[in-house]
Design a protein around this motif. Structure first.
Motif, short mmCIF file in Angstrom:
data_model
loop_
_atom_site.label_atom_id
_atom_site.label_comp_id
_atom_site.label_asym_id
_atom_site.label_seq_id
_atom_site.Cartn_x
_atom_site.Cartn_y
_atom_site.Cartn_z
N GLN A 209 74.30 63.91 109.29
CA GLN A 209 73.43 63.60 108.15
C GLN A 209 73.18 64.82 107.28
O GLN A 209 73.08 64.71 106.06
N GLY A 213 74.09 64.82 103.45
CA GLY A 213 73.09 65.22 102.47
C GLY A 213 73.59 66.33 101.57
O GLY A 213 73.37 66.32 100.36
N LYS A 272 69.10 65.00 106.45
CA LYS A 272 69.87 64.66 105.25
C LYS A 272 69.22 65.23 104.00
O LYS A 272 69.90 65.74 103.10
#
Length: 290
Positions: A209, A213, A272
């Motif tokens: 994540q 991100g 993220k």
């Protein structure tokens, strides 16, 4: 004579992982004839891998690593069917995945978006991974709340509006669909189901994540003329939407396990969001995605 397929499926691989064979097999198992091509980049030998599994399809191996847009374009150029769908090597096409897509195209849809199922619906980490990434592509969502991704396209769209941007590390499908007039943008078809293989370890989830991100933050940086405003908050505010989308998009035990995973979802959203903030400031150095 064999029936000429109306739908081409481009299966995109990175370094010819073992999972690629299962992805291709899920397409071969569809109940209609399809034109199938595998585009593998970054090394490995997809042709040999598939041959060892008894799979005979066209495979293109590219030694250099291609971003997703370039891999998509290689597949478009290597096929002829009037409609084109895409499948990543970490996904599986469910039964009727191709048939229902083609039905909607024949009814007049220029682009057809699909829903996503969790590969491990009883694993809380996998549930969290699924929700963070696909909370807006759950199969029970209304068209009003669904995001239109996992899209198949009428080939004429590429002739008229160009192909995918090969330089983008992510967001190439978003950028392409933004070029389309409103009337030609994807319709939501939750009966078209793709299974995504989600992370099952907490460390793997948080690392994944963060990378996602960071790519998203870099994407914001690339499309905005000024420095992106508050990318951390832009991503982390999704925590307010998860419960509502779970209630609408899932049912039965899938909904129960998804709700139990919510504390992990919030932790993953934090990772993220942190990645988005870093990506917006420094760009993406993760090497992109398929």
């Amino acid at each position: 004579m064999a029936e000429r397929p109306d739908l081409a499926v481009v299966v995109i691989g990175l370094r010819a992982p073992a999972a690629l064979a299962a992805a291709v097999r899920s397409v071969l198992d569809q109940n209609i004839p399809l034109e199938i091509v595998v585009v593998n980049s970054g090394g490995g030998n997809a042709k040999a891998l598939l041959a060892d599994c008894g799979i005979d399809v066209t495979a293109i191996d590219v030694e250099e690593r291609l971003f997703a847009g370039a891999a998509r374009n290689r597949g478009i150029a290597a096929t002829q069917a009037p409609f084109v769908a895409f499948l990543a090597d970490d996904c599986l096409a469910c039964p009727q995945w191709a048939e229902i897509r083609l039905q909607r195209h024949r009814e007049g849809a220029a682009a057809v978006a699909s829903a996503v199922l969790n590969s491990h619906p009883r694993n809380l980490v996998a549930c969290a991974a699924h929700l963070v990434t696909y909370m807006r592509r759950l199969p029970g969502l209304s068209a009003r709340n669904a995001q239109r991704y996992g899209v198949s396209f009428d080939r004429k769209l590429f002739d008229r509006y160009g192909t995918f941007d090969e330089r983008m590390t992510s967001g190439e499908d978003t950028e392409f669909m933004a070029r389309l007039p409103e009337a030609l943008r994807p319709v939501w078809e939750p009966r078209v189901l793709t299974v995504h293989r989600n992370e099952t370890s907490l460390f793997g989830l948080l690392a994944d994540q963060y990378r996602r991100g960071r790519r998203y933050g870099a994407y914001l940086r690339s499309i905005e003329t000024e420095k992106p405003v508050r990318p951390f908050r832009k991503v982390f505010r999704d925590r307010r939407n998860v419960s509502k989308l779970v209630k609408e998009g899932l049912s039965g035990k899938d909904r129960i396990f998804a709700r139990l995973s919510l504390p992990i979802v919030w932790l993953a959203l934090f990772a993220k969001s942190l990645g988005a903030s870093v990506g917006a400031r420094y760009g993406d150095t993760t090497g992109g995605r398929r």
